[in-house]
Design a protein around this motif. Structure first.
Motif, PDB file in Angstrom:
ATOM      1  N   SER A  36     -30.376 -12.531  13.140  1.00 23.93           N
ATOM      2  CA  SER A  36     -31.280 -13.527  12.750  1.00 23.93           C
ATOM      3  C   SER A  36     -31.233 -15.458  13.213  1.00 23.93           C
ATOM      4  CB  SER A  36     -29.342 -13.425  11.119  1.00 23.93           C
ATOM      5  OG  SER A  36     -28.991 -14.916  11.160  1.00 23.93           O
ATOM      6  N   LEU A  37     -30.387 -15.395  13.904  1.00 18.09           N
ATOM      7  CA  LEU A  37     -30.238 -16.102  15.027  1.00 18.09           C
ATOM      8  C   LEU A  37     -31.783 -17.163  15.458  1.00 18.09           C
ATOM      9  CD1 LEU A  37     -26.797 -17.557  17.098  1.00 18.09           C
ATOM     10  CD2 LEU A  37     -27.721 -18.141  14.657  1.00 18.09           C
ATOM     11  N   VAL A  38     -32.492 -16.002  15.648  1.00 20.05           N
ATOM     12  CA  VAL A  38     -34.138 -15.800  16.175  1.00 20.05           C
ATOM     13  C   VAL A  38     -34.302 -15.786  15.254  1.00 20.05           C
ATOM     14  CG1 VAL A  38     -35.222 -13.809  17.772  1.00 20.05           C
ATOM     15  CG2 VAL A  38     -33.519 -14.406  18.670  1.00 20.05           C
ATOM     16  N   ILE A  86     -38.346 -19.767  12.489  1.00 18.30           N
ATOM     17  CA  ILE A  86     -38.876 -20.527  10.728  1.00 18.30           C
ATOM     18  C   ILE A  86     -38.553 -22.384  11.049  1.00 18.30           C
ATOM     19  CG2 ILE A  86     -38.294 -20.664   8.671  1.00 18.30           C
ATOM     20  CD1 ILE A  86     -37.100 -17.396   8.265  1.00 18.30           C
ATOM     21  N   ASP A  87     -37.197 -21.889  12.118  1.00 14.48           N
ATOM     22  CA  ASP A  87     -37.022 -23.384  11.474  1.00 14.48           C
ATOM     23  C   ASP A  87     -37.950 -24.777  12.784  1.00 14.48           C
ATOM     24  OD1 ASP A  87     -35.304 -23.401   9.528  1.00 14.48           O
ATOM     25  OD2 ASP A  87     -33.600 -23.224  10.991  1.00 14.48           O
ATOM     26  N   GLY A  88     -38.566 -23.921  13.410  1.00 21.03           N
ATOM     27  CA  GLY A  88     -39.351 -24.662  14.556  1.00 21.03           C
ATOM     28  C   GLY A  88     -38.263 -24.957  16.181  1.00 21.03           C
ATOM     29  N   ASP A  89     -37.148 -24.579  15.569  1.00 22.70           N
ATOM     30  CA  ASP A  89     -36.077 -24.868  16.470  1.00 22.70           C
ATOM     31  C   ASP A  89     -36.224 -24.445  18.216  1.00 22.70           C
ATOM     32  OD1 ASP A  89     -35.082 -26.713  15.305  1.00 22.70           O
ATOM     33  OD2 ASP A  89     -33.513 -25.333  14.390  1.00 22.70           O
ATOM     34  N   ALA A  90     -36.513 -25.852  19.128  1.00 19.43           N
ATOM     35  CA  ALA A  90     -36.917 -25.137  20.068  1.00 19.43           C
ATOM     36  C   ALA A  90     -36.266 -24.835  21.567  1.00 19.43           C
ATOM     37  CB  ALA A  90     -38.360 -25.494  21.032  1.00 19.43           C
ATOM     38  N   SER A 122     -35.288 -21.785  23.196  1.00 17.15           N
ATOM     39  CA  SER A 122     -34.645 -20.514  21.894  1.00 17.15           C
ATOM     40  C   SER A 122     -36.070 -19.234  22.177  1.00 17.15           C
ATOM     41  CB  SER A 122     -35.112 -20.917  20.628  1.00 17.15           C
ATOM     42  OG  SER A 122     -36.526 -21.366  20.261  1.00 17.15           O
ATOM     43  N   VAL A 123     -36.395 -18.103  21.364  1.00 13.17           N
ATOM     44  CA  VAL A 123     -36.712 -17.024  22.314  1.00 13.17           C
ATOM     45  C   VAL A 123     -37.905 -16.865  22.554  1.00 13.17           C
ATOM     46  CG1 VAL A 123     -37.158 -14.289  21.653  1.00 13.17           C
ATOM     47  CG2 VAL A 123     -34.593 -15.185  21.580  1.00 13.17           C
ATOM     48  N   HIS A 124     -38.724 -17.753  20.841  1.00 18.79           N
ATOM     49  CA  HIS A 124     -40.272 -17.963  20.413  1.00 18.79           C
ATOM     50  C   HIS A 124     -40.541 -19.013  20.980  1.00 18.79           C
ATOM     51  CE1 HIS A 124     -40.069 -21.503  17.619  1.00 18.79           C
ATOM     52  NE2 HIS A 124     -38.751 -21.644  18.030  1.00 18.79           N
TER      53      HIS A 124
END
Lengths: 321, 321
Positions: free
Chosen positions: B69-71, B76-80, B87-89
């Protein structure tokens, strides 16, 4: 008959008109598609003389699981259409499509767990849940491999088959295995059905790969943009067989057209002509038919019943018939 | 002690160095965070004199679920950033982050189902799985509501609490309820622990909301970009309480700064000053402390043991102490 059950079940699970998530879930799930996985599960259960009422709820859960994966797949591929209307992310945006897929996935596991109430044995349901979970992981593994093979016409048939086996065939295989588990089938039958589902799943993907190259009449109404594979630079079966058959000059042309096909309808047209000239469409059709026949042969392990006949028909329908 | 078990379990579940998905999963899961949910589950099980070895595998599965859920949330939030690194993305791109989350989620359900082998009763595991599935749906519902409340400073405390209860508190509540189920607790204790977890979860979110407004020393090392809430236009507790306290002129200034805070560090600085001037940070701290105290009171339903004392400490640690 299952269609009605399924539709009312979706409304039971996601009932609220004023709830954003219920709305999203209903949009993703209804109107439903061909319901191939639930139908396959129920036919296998019927052929094994299992309890169809118990199996129906599991079948509906499998469709939720599958739909979740489609919603996320469309998002990754940027496919704006599904079943002839905007895909979930095209209609609701990336964030909501992501959450819709997550919710459907989570709900599907709860759905299976709740089948306890319909009288399915708990340890059996745990086996089904473990299988569904591991299959979900396999699907992701297949999609990742697909990402890696993107734009790679030289990847070869082995990599293609590995990808298809995980991405598409794993869930069909799990569907048939689940039917065997729910019906208390012996180990030999369970294995035969597992392999049947996998082989059928490979055929299913090959058929999908061939769709854009078959005549317009067959293709119309498929409800998905037929250029998706090429737009996403996917090395599909006809393309890979064309690579094998092409002379050096043709191979260069093939690579050039493939690279341009993502953005140019004209290049897609020329590529299609080239594939036909190379006999790649015909060759891919032959490979597909061989998988259909292999799949059908695995059904010999089932008792000879009208349900097995229906499974034969479903299997042959995967071919180009 | 759990940290070591958990780390080796992650390597067991995702062992391959040459596999893209295993690599992604390990990156998402390790090095691990505070392991709040597994620790909470194990403390509750210990307090109820349940079987810790059986509970450990379920606790690890909960952490997979939470990480998934964090990933997706970061995506979604664009948190880097997450835990002080990309972050993973941010590291692997959108498609791979989406698939990593899906795979972790699916694997977590299989993990719980497989606890059958550790001797946990099957019908109990089905209850845990159904709870985890429905909780996953609640989390998505909360995240959707969060999307809807974005940039809405007038949403009010009720909407905020509804959002927090689903988005954050649902999983902590399910964690404590799972502990009660696994330990065979009576209905009263089960309910008390469920409400304890929910109340603790609300406090947890309030504490997170307050982090950017507390002194730099406390904040350093939190490992997430503290501007995320404001960049994403989230109406957090201090902001909502500031709205309640502001005179019309101050309210206008608040809205203006909030709108600009997404893109301007200067506006964020001024907004922080304004919140302090309005006493909103102090007020939010008081609300947080009241939730911490409410949560702690629910622990009175547990037998008085050293484990309950540890739960007290864990609960008070949610405050600003």
């Amino acid at each position: 008959m299952f269609s009605g059950y399924y539709t009312s079940r979706v409304h039971d699970l996601w009932p609220r008109d004023d709830d954003a998530l219920d709305d999203l879930a209903r949009y993703a799930l209804l109107p439903h598609g061909k319901l191939l996985r639930p139908r396959l599960l129920l036919l296998c259960v019927a052929a094994l003389d299992g309890d169809l009422a118990q199996a129906a709820a599991v079948a509906a859960a499998l469709e939720s699981h599958h739909t979740a994966s489609l919603v996320h797949d469309d998002l990754i591929d940027g496919d704006a259409e599904r079943r002839g209307r905007p895909s979930v992310h095209a209609r609701y945006g990336t964030g909501q499509a992501l959450l819709a897929g997550d919710a459907l996935l989570c709900r599907s596991f709860a759905e299976v767990a709740e089948c306890h109430r319909h009288g399915v044995a708990p340890d059996l349901l745990l086996d089904v849940i473990a299988l569904a979970g591991l299959t979900g992981v396999e699907i992701c593994r297949g999609q990742l491999l697909e990402e890696r093979l993107r734009r790679d016409l030289a990847c070869g048939l082995d990599a293609y088959l590995a990808m298809v086996t995980m991405k598409t065939a794993a869930l069909l295989s799990a569907t048939c295995r689940t039917a065997a588990l729910l019906s208390g089938a012996d180990e030999e039958t369970t294995t035969a059905l597992t392999v049947y589902g996998e082989t059928l799943g490979i055929a299913f993907q090959m058929r999908d790969d061939l769709l854009p190259y078959r005549d317009a009449e067959t293709v119309r109404g498929a409800g998905k943009p037929l250029s998706s594979d090429l737009r996403n630079g996917r090395p599909t079966l006809p393309l890979l067989l064309a690579v094998e058959r092409a002379l050096p000059r043709q191979a260069r042309r093939l690579r050039r057209l493939f690279a341009r096909a993502a953005h140019s309808a004209r290049a897609r047209g020329r590529l299609t002509t080239l594939l036909h000239e190379l006999g790649a469409v015909e060759a891919a059709t032959a490979v597909l038919e061989s998988y259909v026949e292999k799949a059908r042969a695995h059904l010999d392990h089932l008792p000879a019943t009208p349900h097995r006949e229906q499974l034969h028909r479903l299997t042959y329908a995967m071919g180009t018939g």
